[in-house]
Design an enzyme around this catalytic site. Structure first.
Site, PDB file in Angstrom:
ATOM      1  CG  ASP A  93      -0.305  -0.273   2.533  1.00 25.45           C
ATOM      2  OD1 ASP A  93       0.928  -0.494   2.590  1.00 25.45           O
ATOM      3  OD2 ASP A  93      -1.027  -0.271   3.544  1.00 25.45           O
ATOM      4  CG  ASP A  96       6.276   6.214   6.649  1.00 26.57           C
ATOM      5  OD1 ASP A  96       6.667   7.316   6.232  1.00 26.57           O
ATOM      6  OD2 ASP A  96       5.866   6.045   7.810  1.00 26.57           O
ATOM      7  CG  PHE A 145      -1.216   8.409   9.455  1.00 28.56           C
ATOM      8  CD1 PHE A 145      -0.173   7.499   9.535  1.00 28.56           C
ATOM      9  CD2 PHE A 145      -2.518   7.947   9.593  1.00 28.56           C
ATOM     10  CE1 PHE A 145      -0.422   6.146   9.769  1.00 28.56           C
ATOM     11  CE2 PHE A 145      -2.774   6.595   9.824  1.00 28.56           C
ATOM     12  CZ  PHE A 145      -1.722   5.695   9.909  1.00 28.56           C
TER      13      PHE A 145
HETATM   14  P1  5GP Z   1       7.503   1.526   6.659  1.00 25.24           P
HETATM   15  O1  5GP Z   1       8.090   0.261   7.207  1.00 25.24           O
HETATM   16  O2  5GP Z   1       7.854   1.787   5.221  1.00 25.24           O
HETATM   17  O3  5GP Z   1       7.825   2.701   7.546  1.00 25.24           O
HETATM   18  O4  5GP Z   1       5.953   1.408   6.799  1.00 25.24           O
HETATM   19  C1  5GP Z   1       5.264   0.518   6.064  1.00 25.24           C
HETATM   20  C2  5GP Z   1       3.871   0.290   6.581  1.00 25.24           C
HETATM   21  O5  5GP Z   1       3.455   1.274   7.528  1.00 25.24           O
HETATM   22  C3  5GP Z   1       2.924   0.420   5.440  1.00 25.24           C
HETATM   23  O6  5GP Z   1       2.843  -0.787   4.726  1.00 25.24           O
HETATM   24  C4  5GP Z   1       1.645   0.812   6.138  1.00 25.24           C
HETATM   25  O7  5GP Z   1       0.989  -0.357   6.580  1.00 25.24           O
HETATM   26  C5  5GP Z   1       2.126   1.643   7.307  1.00 25.24           C
HETATM   27  N1  5GP Z   1       2.062   3.093   6.984  1.00 25.24           N
HETATM   28  C6  5GP Z   1       3.074   3.923   6.671  1.00 25.24           C
HETATM   29  N2  5GP Z   1       2.639   5.176   6.426  1.00 25.24           N
HETATM   30  C7  5GP Z   1       1.302   5.119   6.563  1.00 25.24           C
HETATM   31  C8  5GP Z   1       0.244   6.086   6.406  1.00 25.24           C
HETATM   32  O8  5GP Z   1       0.418   7.275   6.088  1.00 25.24           O
HETATM   33  N3  5GP Z   1      -1.008   5.632   6.625  1.00 25.24           N
HETATM   34  C9  5GP Z   1      -1.287   4.337   6.987  1.00 25.24           C
HETATM   35  N4  5GP Z   1      -2.577   4.025   7.185  1.00 25.24           N
HETATM   36  N5  5GP Z   1      -0.341   3.406   7.123  1.00 25.24           N
HETATM   37  C10 5GP Z   1       0.944   3.794   6.917  1.00 25.24           C
HETATM   38 MG    MG Z   2       1.537  -2.150   4.041  1.00 24.49          MG
END
Ligand code: 5GP
Ligand code: MG
Ligand code: MG
Length: 173
Positions: A93, A96, A145
């Protein structure tokens, strides 16, 4: 509202066409969705890829009910498919920090796929901590977010048909 249904649909169609052209009919493509955020995107994307393909799902945890990545990633549900010799496309999805995908990518590469690429609907480039190669991207978004179209806050809002910025007062109290 950040990205509406029409914009999502157009971008997903374009990604599907690009993926179909890149892989070709004999690739026996395997889509690997990262639960649960991938669901809406992956089902629309799968319909937009005009190729014979299969799909499977994996689940990892890093966030809990917070809006910040803990940096600690753990696998909750593994794949049912043997990846050896397969052309694998991970469907996420959002990227981040990149920590989740960096972990997943290293785990799945150990299973000797013929190829491993990454497709993400959303990307927050400002927040990157781990370097991950993104092969297919829907939209770059600002450091906010977001929820909707599969993305949650504390398991809610996944069913919104568009992507919106969650008001900070919802999660800051
Ligand atoms: P990362 O490991 O890249 O920091 O985060 C990955 C996961 O964090 C994504 O697959 C998602 O599930 C969650 N995530 C990161 N940013 C957002 C956001 O803005 N909104 C939501 N709902 N989930 C996020
Ligand atoms: Mg995800
Ligand atoms: Mg989540």
């Amino acid at each position: 509202m950040l990205i509406d249904q029409t914009q999502i649909q157009a971008r997903v169609e374009a990604l599907g066409a690009q993926i179909a052209a890149d892989y070709g009919a004999n690739s026996d493509l395997l889509l690997v969705g990262v639960l649960k955020g991938c669901t809406m995107f992956m089902m629309d994307l799968a319909r937009a890829i005009d190729l014979p393909l299969t799909f499977d799902f994996i689940a990892v945890a890093s966030y809990g009910a917070s809006t910040e990545s803990s940096g600690v990633v753990r696998m909750i549900k593994d794949l049912e498919t043997d990846l050896a010799g397969r052309h694998v496309l991970i469907v996420e999805d959002i990227i981040d920090s990149g920590l989740t995908l960096a972990y997943l990518r290293s785990q799945l590469l150990r299973r000797n796929p013929a190829s491993l690429r990454i497709c993400t609907l959303l990307n927050k480039p400002e927040r990157r901590k781990a370097d991950v190669p993104v092969d297919y991207l829907g939209f770059d978004i600002p450091n906010e977010f977001v929820v909707g179209y599969g993305l949650d806050y504390a398991e809610r809002y996944r069913n919104l048909p568009y992507i919106g910025i969650l008001k900070p007062e919802v999660y800051s109290q």
